[in-house]
Design a protein around this motif. Structure first.
Motif, short mmCIF file in Angstrom:
data_model
loop_
_atom_site.label_atom_id
_atom_site.label_comp_id
_atom_site.label_asym_id
_atom_site.label_seq_id
_atom_site.Cartn_x
_atom_site.Cartn_y
_atom_site.Cartn_z
N LYS A 68 0.81 -1.22 0.00
CA LYS A 68 0.00 0.00 0.00
C LYS A 68 0.85 1.27 0.00
O LYS A 68 0.39 2.34 -0.41
CB LYS A 68 -0.93 0.00 1.21
CG LYS A 68 -0.21 0.05 2.56
CD LYS A 68 -1.19 -0.01 3.72
CE LYS A 68 -0.47 0.00 5.08
NZ LYS A 68 0.29 1.24 5.29
N ASP A 69 2.11 1.17 0.46
CA ASP A 69 2.96 2.36 0.55
C ASP A 69 3.85 2.56 -0.67
O ASP A 69 4.53 3.59 -0.76
CB ASP A 69 3.83 2.27 1.80
CG ASP A 69 3.03 2.41 3.08
OD1 ASP A 69 2.10 3.23 3.10
OD2 ASP A 69 3.34 1.70 4.05
N VAL A 70 3.87 1.60 -1.60
CA VAL A 70 4.75 1.73 -2.77
C VAL A 70 4.42 2.96 -3.60
O VAL A 70 5.31 3.77 -3.90
CB VAL A 70 4.70 0.44 -3.62
CG1 VAL A 70 5.45 0.65 -4.95
CG2 VAL A 70 5.30 -0.72 -2.87
N PRO A 71 3.14 3.20 -3.99
CA PRO A 71 2.85 4.41 -4.79
C PRO A 71 3.17 5.69 -4.03
O PRO A 71 3.57 6.69 -4.64
CB PRO A 71 1.35 4.29 -5.07
CG PRO A 71 1.01 2.85 -4.86
CD PRO A 71 1.94 2.38 -3.79
N GLY A 83 12.98 2.05 -9.18
CA GLY A 83 12.78 0.67 -9.63
C GLY A 83 12.16 -0.13 -8.51
O GLY A 83 12.51 0.04 -7.33
N VAL A 84 11.22 -1.02 -8.85
CA VAL A 84 10.47 -1.78 -7.84
C VAL A 84 10.65 -3.27 -8.09
O VAL A 84 10.63 -3.74 -9.23
CB VAL A 84 8.97 -1.41 -7.88
CG1 VAL A 84 8.21 -2.18 -6.81
CG2 VAL A 84 8.79 0.09 -7.71
N ILE A 85 10.86 -4.01 -7.00
CA ILE A 85 11.04 -5.46 -7.04
C ILE A 85 10.10 -6.10 -6.03
O ILE A 85 9.85 -5.54 -4.96
CB ILE A 85 12.49 -5.86 -6.68
CG1 ILE A 85 13.47 -5.28 -7.70
CG2 ILE A 85 12.66 -7.37 -6.58
CD1 ILE A 85 14.92 -5.51 -7.31
N GLY A 117 10.00 -10.34 -9.49
CA GLY A 117 9.50 -9.46 -10.53
C GLY A 117 10.22 -8.12 -10.50
O GLY A 117 10.18 -7.43 -9.48
N TYR A 118 10.87 -7.77 -11.59
CA TYR A 118 11.57 -6.49 -11.72
C TYR A 118 10.84 -5.65 -12.77
O TYR A 118 10.43 -6.18 -13.81
CB TYR A 118 13.01 -6.68 -12.23
CG TYR A 118 14.04 -7.14 -11.24
CD1 TYR A 118 13.80 -8.21 -10.37
CD2 TYR A 118 15.28 -6.55 -11.20
CE1 TYR A 118 14.77 -8.63 -9.48
CE2 TYR A 118 16.27 -6.97 -10.32
CZ TYR A 118 16.01 -8.02 -9.47
OH TYR A 118 16.98 -8.46 -8.60
N SER A 236 -0.83 -6.94 0.12
CA SER A 236 -0.38 -7.94 1.08
C SER A 236 1.07 -8.35 0.87
O SER A 236 1.65 -9.06 1.69
CB SER A 236 -1.28 -9.18 0.99
OG SER A 236 -1.14 -9.81 -0.29
N GLN A 237 1.67 -7.93 -0.24
CA GLN A 237 3.04 -8.33 -0.54
C GLN A 237 4.05 -7.29 -0.04
O GLN A 237 3.70 -6.16 0.27
CB GLN A 237 3.22 -8.54 -2.05
CG GLN A 237 2.52 -9.81 -2.57
CD GLN A 237 2.91 -10.11 -4.00
OE1 GLN A 237 3.23 -9.23 -4.77
NE2 GLN A 237 2.89 -11.39 -4.36
#
Length: 883
Positions: A68-71, A83-85, A117-118, A236-237
């Motif tokens: 939920k905090d990635v964006p 970059g997100v993994i 996943g990259y 959840s990830q």
């Protein structure tokens, strides 16, 4: 005449040789500025690219972030790109056989593929390196580690489709999902099982190179990467974000502002590790890529940034000061020899201001000619250096590019022009301040000294003859000219000493790695490698040397006075348990590389000696004192952990043992292990000894690893074939092939030395040319003086001897003062760097001797060409003109 400055062009054309000598001085200065600037930019570019390859191309990473905090992080205004993994899941590619599990009690139950996943930014920022194929561009495409291919039932090739049963690793006893460390490529338990979640088909589009920082885990968990644009984020990830800020300024403040906006009060923060380095992350952690940031002076450690800036500024000022002196000398000598001309101008009405304008106009005209040439020669000099390096086709510098930077060229030109004007101030003031009558009476610098000439120094002693006395008196009666010429030599010596010290720091802090081609490890049921295996290995074709490696962790009582107080201040937490007027510690290792290892260690001793029989009798050990560490403030230090001396006793016993302590005797100290040129980075005390002492102290004479140094020119097929046969016989064996890695390391070390000493060569060449120019100018401008000496009866041989002795006196004087000043400035630069890199400073005796001898030799060589020229000048011609 309405404008006296109109004489400038006529004078410069009329005195072509003197003008050329002055131009050469300016060219040398601008060449030095251009060469040093170009080298610095090129070296920084290489370091940046190398650091990006090792640590990644990002400023800060956010690890273990809820979906939920990635964006909220990626879309921050201060974030330029990210970059997100995320971990997709594990897949079993093969089960460990019963034979392997029986023979290797530490074997994992399965060999896993860790699929992550990259997005495209993550692949770029984390430097995904391909052996073949291409990077994935769709969610159904995948790249595999080259090490994993042989563990599939059917070895996949590029273009093949594979179906993976993705799932989670569980604790067998509890059924809980195992928490993965970091991105999940490391660590397993014997108590684990696999739970599949979903099947996924992928197309293999590429094969990755093996990870640089491999560990034993790499034989059971292999990395695999697929594409995920992360447009849809599963809350959840857990995710890993690698961000590059729009500006490198105040990275830590910006990151903490992001954390505050997310409501995270206390988050673990630290510096990033090398890519693929095993690390444990239990919760959210922020890591700053300080290895990259500090190359731009933007690390999170303010003291490191300031220290680097201070040292850089000091070096720039030293270069500017030295180049100013070169130009000042040429102007000053020129003005001194023309005092009578300026006196004539004063007699016919020229004002001091007009005289100053004449000198400054000369400086401007000469600068407009010399500065472009200096920029060109500095660039060409670097081009030649890089061209020669390219022929070597070696590692570290093979990928080094010459950076021709317009800001550097403009800065060199601007600094050169400023230096010329600053250098002209003194001569201009001297020329304008002389009185007309005094100027016409004397040449201005050839003033007979008032004083007692009978009291002569060593320079005038009888064994040097009357030529020596003449040389000594020439120096005494021409003090200004002597000081100018000697000062030019002094700054050349200073340049060499300061920059050779800087090169030594760069060489000391550059790691060379442990020096072995192969290692054979055993973790099986037999608990040891048989001597028969060692003997077989040592006899194989291609093996230069084999070293059985014994390693036992010890508990030791380190006397308080033997702990370095400076190290203690940084690692107090290690010395908390007091016992028998000392500190009881567990971070001690008793090691042996066999008798062969002791032979390797001899050259690395800093005190004591090695006698295997004496060590066996006395339980003798060699203590490694130094450690390479980074403090909490980011300072890199090479520091002594302990202060043991030959004859000291240490009480030791194996960790976990309740047996009585045994005594080992320090028979020597060293800084490096037998097979390494690095300082250890672990906070451990290492003691190197013989296999017999290992058995005396621990009661165990087993070894579990053998290091092999192979002949790099020979075919090593027999070695790898024997390793494979051992693994087939007993799965407890594993081996590591470092032949290519060692070849690369040797090339890197060699080319780094070529670069560093090539840099010193450039400095030495410019310093030599500076001395050559100054001494030659001094002699050529004394043509009339030498003609007078010839006229009164001195032979050419006697003049030659007098000039060479004069040059030797210059060299000795310059060597003394240059060595003192150069040593002081070298220490000053080291002191300014103390918060960034802290290395024990020593008086640079070798640099002092080389610089001093070089200065004296350069002076003698510089005297040769003018003397040849003076020999051809007739006495009448010499008396007629000033030069």
């Amino acid at each position: 005449m309405r404008k006296y400055t109109g004489l400038t062009e006529k004078y410069l054309l009329g005195q072509k040789k003197r003008s050329i000598l002055t131009i050469v001085g300016i060219i040398l200065s601008v060449t030095l500025l251009t060469a040093v600037g170009t080298l610095a930019m090129s070296y920084q570019d290489k370091l940046v690219r190398q650091t990006i390859q090792d640590y990644g191309d990002y400023d800060v990473s956010f690890n273990g972030i809820p979906g939920k905090d990635v964006p909220r992080i990626v879309n921050q205004a201060v974030v330029g790109s990210a970059g997100v993994i995320h971990r997709i899941g594990y897949a079993i590619i093969s089960s460990t056989s019963e034979k392997e599990q029986k023979e290797n009690p530490f074997a994992a139950p399965y060999r896993y593929l860790n699929v992550k996943g990259y997005d495209s930014q993550a692949m770029s920022k984390l430097q995904v390196q391909l052996e073949s194929g291409r990077l994935p561009q769709k969610p159904n495409e995948i790249i595999l580690s080259s090490w994993s291919l042989n563990n599939f039932t059917s070895k996949p090739a590029i273009g093949d489709k594979i179906t993976l049963n993705l799932g989670d690793r569980l604790e067998a006893s509890t059924g809980k999902v195992k928490s993965a460390n970091s991105i999940g490529d490391y660590g397993w338990d014997l108590d684990e099982k696999f739970k599949p979640r979903m099947k996924q088909q992928y197309t293999v589009v590429g094969v990755m190179k093996p990870a640089k920082n491999v560990t034993w885990s790499s034989t059971f968990i292999y990395s695999a990467i697929t594409y995920d644009d992360h447009q849809k984020i599963d809350p959840s990830q857990t995710f890993f974000i690698y961000a590059t800020m729009k500006s490198m300024d105040n990275i830590k403040d910006k990151t903490e502002a992001i954390l505050s906006s997310l409501g995270w009060e206390s988050v673990d923060q630290g510096s990033a590790h090398e890519l693929n380095r095993e690390s444990v992350i239990k919760d959210i952690r922020i890591e700053y890529n300080n290895e990259l940031l500090e190359l731009f002076g933007k690390s999170t450690f303010t003291n490191v940034n300031q220290s680097s800036m201070y040292a850089f500024t000091a070096l720039v000022l030293i270069i500017m000061g030295c180049t100013s002196a070169v130009i000042y000398n040429t102007f000053h000598i020129s003005v001194l020899e023309r005092i009578s001309q300026f006196g004539m101008l004063r007699c016919i009405g020229a004002t001091p201001a007009q005289i100053r304008k004449i000198v400054f106009k000369e400086a401007t005209v000469l600068s407009l000619i010399a500065i472009p040439i200096g920029l060109f020669t500095g660039t060409i000099l670097m081009k030649v250096l890089f061209y020669n390096i390219s022929f070597l086709t070696l590692g570290f510098l093979n990928d080094m590019h010459m950076i021709i930077s317009m800001p550097i060229l403009l800065a060199a030109a601007g600094l050169g022009l400023i230096i010329v004007y600053v250098s002209a101030l003194g001569p201009a003031k001297l020329a304008s301040g002389v009185s007309p009558l005094e100027a016409l009476r004397t040449s201005g610098n050839t003033v007979v000294e008032q004083g007692d000439f009978k009291r002569l120094s060593f320079a005038g002693s009888k064994w040097l003859g009357f030529e020596g006395r003449f040389a000594s008196r020439n120096i005494r009666r021409n003090r200004k000219r002597f000081r100018i010429t000697a000062f030019s030599m002094i700054i050349s010596i200073v340049l060499y000493i300061v920059f050779s010290g800087l090169v030594n720091v760069l060489g000391t802090t550059s790691a060379s790695g442990i020096n072995y081609s192969y290692s054979l490890d055993y973790q099986g049921m037999n608990k040891r490698i048989p001597n028969s295996v060692y003997n077989k290995l040592a006899a194989l074709d291609g093996v230069n040397q084999a070293y059985p490696f014994y390693n036992h962790q010890l508990q030791a009582v380190i006397p308080k006075e033997k702990v370095n107080p400076d190290y203690y201040q940084h690692r107090k937490e290690m010395y908390t348990v007091e016992q028998d007027n000392g500190y009881r510690t567990d971070n001690n290792y008793l090691m042996s590389y066999g008798i062969n290892g002791l032979q390797e260690l001899r050259a690395k001793l800093t005190s004591g000696s090695i006698d295997a029989s004496q060590m066996n009798d006395e339980n003798g050990v060699i203590v490694l004192q130094k450690i390479n560490m980074t403090t909490k403030q980011g300072t890199k230090m090479i520091i002594d952990q302990t202060r043991f001396k030959v004859g000291d006793k240490i009480q030791v016993r194996e960790v976990g043992s309740n047996q009585a302590y045994k005594t080992v005797t320090v028979v020597g100290t060293a800084d490096h292990e037998p097979l390494s040129g690095d300082y250890t980075e672990s906070a451990i005390v290492q003691m190197i000894t013989t296999p017999k002492v290992i058995e005396n102290i621990t009661g165990n004479n087993a070894y579990h690893r053998i290091f092999i140094q192979a002949n790099p020119e020979a075919d090593n097929g027999a070695i790898t074939h024997y390793f494979k046969s051992l693994v087939q016989q007993d799965a407890g064996y594993s081996y590591r092939d470092r032949v290519e890695e060692m070849k690369q390391a040797r090339n890197d070390a060699m080319t780094l030395n070529i670069f560093l000493y090539g840099f010193i060569g450039v400095i030495a060449a410019i310093a030599f040319l500076n001395i050559l120019n100054t001494v030659s100018t001094n002699l050529i401008l004394r043509t009339k003086e030498f003609a007078v000496l010839k006229a009164i009866g001195m032979t050419q041989k006697e003049i030659r001897k007098m000039v060479l002795l004069e040059g030797m006196f210059y060299g000795i004087f310059a060597a003394i003062y240059g060595s003192v000043l150069g040593t002081a400035l070298s220490y000053g630069v080291s002191y300014l760097m103390r918060n960034a890199v802290q290395i024990e400073w020593f008086v640079p005796w070798s640099s002092i001797l080389i610089a001093s001898a070089g200065a004296i030799l350069a002076t003698l060589l510089a005297s040769y060409w003018p003397l040849r020229r003076l020999e051809r000048i007739q006495i009448t011609d010499g008396l007629r003109g000033e030069n």
